[in-house]
Design an enzyme around this catalytic site. Structure first.
Site, mmCIF file in Angstrom:
data_model
loop_
_atom_site.group_PDB
_atom_site.id
_atom_site.type_symbol
_atom_site.label_atom_id
_atom_site.label_comp_id
_atom_site.label_asym_id
_atom_site.label_seq_id
_atom_site.Cartn_x
_atom_site.Cartn_y
_atom_site.Cartn_z
ATOM 1 N N SER A 1 0.841 -1.189 0.000
ATOM 2 C CA SER A 1 0.000 0.000 0.000
ATOM 3 C C SER A 1 0.882 1.246 0.000
ATOM 4 O O SER A 1 1.705 1.405 -0.892
ATOM 5 C CB SER A 1 -0.971 -0.043 1.188
ATOM 6 N N ASP B 1 -8.333 -5.466 -4.567
ATOM 7 C CA ASP B 1 -7.703 -4.433 -3.748
ATOM 8 C C ASP B 1 -8.665 -3.295 -3.422
ATOM 9 O O ASP B 1 -8.562 -2.658 -2.376
ATOM 10 C CB ASP B 1 -6.489 -3.851 -4.479
ATOM 11 N N HIS C 1 -7.651 -5.609 -0.052
ATOM 12 C CA HIS C 1 -6.440 -4.832 0.196
ATOM 13 C C HIS C 1 -5.774 -5.309 1.487
ATOM 14 O O HIS C 1 -6.425 -5.457 2.517
ATOM 15 C CB HIS C 1 -6.808 -3.354 0.306
#
Length: 753
Positions: free
Chosen positions: A214, A340, A455
């Site tokens: 991320s 995600d 995610h």
């Protein structure tokens, strides 16, 4: 087995354990450090663990990190240090500390002699540049970013560290008063410290791999592109985040700086006075002056987050799309999770996870229009048509909800990652490029069954949680974890995920612009796991069709993004704003259709309008871009001198405190001075607001949090007055953020493609 044999076996095991190799006290540039040697069984293997080694001095608010002065005696490095100051999940108090720049090291050891020349893997945590720590959330007394499983299973050294986040890490005025990127410079200091000192721990300073997820994956990407890291990094892995993601670069930092200044009572009319005031303000007040609304959002979360990296003309000398020549010799892996965007779609449209709630055409059209502001009505209509094409054949709620998730996955993660891979490949000299898609479904029990890999779901497998806390996982989870650790650590050793000490389930072919090959990571992998051209039609739509649409003026733009005051209700779209946007019906002007034909062909990288998707360098891409450097004309010089050599232990009177290496190697390059004035002010186009990762590794079955799940992001504050207006005119001309009262400042449009 006889009694005598049992006695002999017991004595042998005891001898093996007693004679296991361990480092003991290690000399670093700051002084001696001593960690803990953890035995791994009866055969003598162990791991040396060092927690809380300072790599920089205690921080000063809104200033670059400085070298640590060192210490006397031996530092007991046995406990994690506090995270950097950040808001709690309720955003009404803080935790952590300003004195937070510490790192942690895991070194695997065999039975006979201490390890030497091991590959080094440095982890950079995610958390939207707002939260997180080098050890992560605690689950069954096992921290998320505990490096033991990677280190011992892959025979590599693992390093994690803290860096500043939120306003303290990324507040910027867009000029020399507060240039920003303090968190990125913290990361660089940690990388440089490892380069100089890791040989003393048994690591190879010439074989350093960065990996992160991320905001951490985007940080990895940015560190490879910064001229400050020249020669420090050998390889890199970006998981669900790259420098080109639309939430990474803040193009209007002054707007957000003024919002915080207003909240803490600092003047906003003069940037220099504002900067001086902010530097002496209580850091906790600065942190709490920025709050992110987590429910009841009128606009996508992407619009609400503002403290992220900036193009400062120095550490990040230019738009990242123009810096890929700096990574020409760095082997690179990048990839995404197949859903995600799920956590963000479920925040932007809560019906996603509710079986009794429906997603309507109007809902999705409104969401699309809020992501495509700079392309106006036509951008919203064409994008809506492309993504809802399957709805006529399959109008089920499951299909519609998957469409919303796919849309946010594409925009926030997949499309920018594919462009980053193409950029790396186009600029690479000796470096290799690899792509992946992580598709092992989420374990979150409250999610619908159709949800894939959300995610941050990948982190738990990379860090070996199915082995560290086996009761919460299934055999198939351990299969996935074993494969990921093998690929990741093989890559760290050789630059090829297939070659190393660990067996892999199938061959991972390199990515090329001709084949767009990627490895799909699942519980059952074989030759069919190597695939081609991931979501090519959608990628071609964003990089060709959407890019070609004209950029609209502010009067033509659809919804006006929120102003940053999380307590005020964002202003709805203008025009017929009393009603929700209505999706196009019938023949809406025959919107452009995504390119057809040979969908297996790789998408053509975007060109032309730099305000839209990133554009690959043209001309002689082998020549690295030269960052603005005052009047010197030369790029910043990375640490030189003795930075490559490990510190030399003191001789003579060992009671005297060790002296750190001299030279400029301990500090980052000094930005050039002269009469050039402040660095260029970034344009106001893209807000670069990072999405907020899911929280989580809480005690429930293995759903991996995004880094530091214990905290929640923190956002816009202050009463902005009138709603901000999206950028106007020709997007090729980068608008300059207003420098007067922030109530007149423009809110950035968040998406460039």
């Amino acid at each position: 087995m006889g009694r005598l044999q049992l006695v002999v076996l017991g004595l042998t095991c005891c001898w093996a354990v007693a004679s296991a190799a361990k480092l003991g006290a290690v000399y670093t540039e700051g002084g001696f450090v001593e960690g803990v040697n953890k035995k791994l069984g009866l055969l003598g293997d162990s791991v040396d663990i060092f927690k809380g080694i300072p790599f920089a001095a205690p921080t000063k608010a809104l200033e670059n990190p400085q070298p640590h002065p060192g210490w006397q005696g031996t530092l007991k490095a046995k406990n994690f240090k506090k995270r950097c100051l950040q808001a709690t999940i309720t955003q009404d108090s803080t935790y952590g500390d300003e004195d937070c720049l510490y790192l942690n090291i895991w070194v695997p050891q065999g039975r006979k002699q201490v390890s030497r020349d091991l590959p080094v893997m440095i982890w950079i945590y995610g958390g939207a540049f707002l939260m997180g720590s080098g050890h992560g959330a605690n689950f069954l007394n096992n921290y998320l970013y505990d490096g033991e499983e990677i280190a011992t299973r892959g025979n590599v050294i693992v390093v994690t560290f803290n860096y500043r986040v939120g306003p303290l890490g990324f507040l910027s005025t867009g000029d020399a008063n507060l240039p920003g990127n303090y968190g990125l410079r913290d990361q660089h200091m940690a990388i440089a410290w490892v380069k100089r000192n890791i040989a003393a721990f048994g690591g190879d300073p010439n074989n350093i791999t960065l990996f992160g997820e991320s905001a951490g994956g985007a940080s990895v990407s940015l560190q490879t592109l910064s001229p400050y890291n020249k020669g420090l990094i050998r390889r890199a892995i970006s998981q669900s985040g790259v420098a080109l993601s639309p939430w990474v670069i803040q193009k209007n930092p002054l707007f957000w700086a003024k919002k915080v200044a207003e909240k803490v009572g600092c003047p906003v009319g003069d940037a220099a006075r504002m900067a001086q005031c902010l530097k002496v303000t209580d850091p906790r007040a600065l942190t709490l002056a920025y709050k992110v609304p987590l429910a009841g959002l009128e606009y996508p979360m992407l619009h609400y987050v503002g403290f992220v990296p900036v193009i400062d003309g120095d550490f990040i000398p230019a738009d990242p799309i123009n810096l890929y020549a700096n990574a020409a010799d760095i082997d690179y892996i990048a990839g995404t999770n197949n859903m995600d965007g799920h956590i963000f779609a479920s925040i932007d449209m809560p019906a996603i996870n509710k079986g009794n709630k429906k997603v309507t055409e109007e809902d999705f059209y409104k969401l699309v229009s809020e992501f495509t502001i700079t392309k106006g009505l036509r951008g919203a209509k064409t994008t809506f048509d492309v993504y809802t094409e399957s709805w006529a054949q399959d109008p089920s709620q499951e299909n519609k909800k998957k469409t919303v998730v796919d849309f946010e996955t594409d925009v926030l993660f997949l499309v920018p990652t594919e462009i980053a891979l193409a950029q790396h490949r186009a600029n690479a000299k000796s470096a290799k490029t690899y792509a992946y898609l992580f598709s092992h479904p989420s374990r979150m029990p409250v999610y619908p069954k159709w949800v894939g890999a959300d995610h941050a779901d990948d982190i738990q497998y990379v860090f070996g949680k199915p082995f560290a806390t086996p009761t919460g996982y299934r055999p198939q989870d351990r299969t996935v974890s074993k494969a990921m650790i093998a690929y990741w650590t093989n890559f760290a050793k050789t630059g090829d995920p297939n070659m190393g000490d660990s067996a892999v389930p199938t061959h991972w072919e390199p990515y090329t612009t001709e084949n767009s090959g990627y490895l799909e990571i699942t519980k059952k992998m074989g030759s069919s796991s190597m695939k081609r051209s991931l979501r090519t039609n959608f990628l071609r739509y964003w990089t060709l069709t959407y890019l070609a649409l004209p950029t609209v003026t502010d009067q033509e733009a659809t919804p006006v993004p929120p102003t940053g005051d999380s307590e005020a209700t964002p202003v709805p779209p203008t025009g017929d704003s009393e009603t929700a946007p209505v999706p196009p019906t019938g023949d809406s002007g025959a919107p452009p259709v995504p390119p057809t034909g040979d969908s297996g062909a790789p998408p053509v990288p975007p060109t032309g309008d730099s305000g839209a998707p990133p554009v690959p360098p043209t001309g002689d891409s082998g020549a690295p871009p030269v960052p603005p450097t005052g009047d010197s004309g030369a790029p910043p010089v990375p640490p030189t001198g003795d930075s490559g050599a490990p510190p030399v232990p003191p001789t003579g009177d060992s009671g005297a405190p060790p002296v750190p290496p001299t030279g400029d190697s301990g500090a980052p390059p000094v930005p050039p001075t002269g009469d050039a004035g402040p660095p260029p002010v970034p344009p106001t186009g893209d807000s670069g607001a990072p999405p907020v990762p899911p929280t989580g590794d809480s005690g429930a079955p293995p759903v991996t949090p995004t880094g530091d799940s214990e905290t929640a992001p923190v956002p816009p504050t202050g009463d902005s007055g009138a709603p901000p207006v999206p950028p106007t005119g020709d997007s090729e001309a980068a608008p300059v953020p207003p420098t007067d009262d922030s109530k007149e400042a423009q809110m950035p449009a968040v998406i460039r493609f």
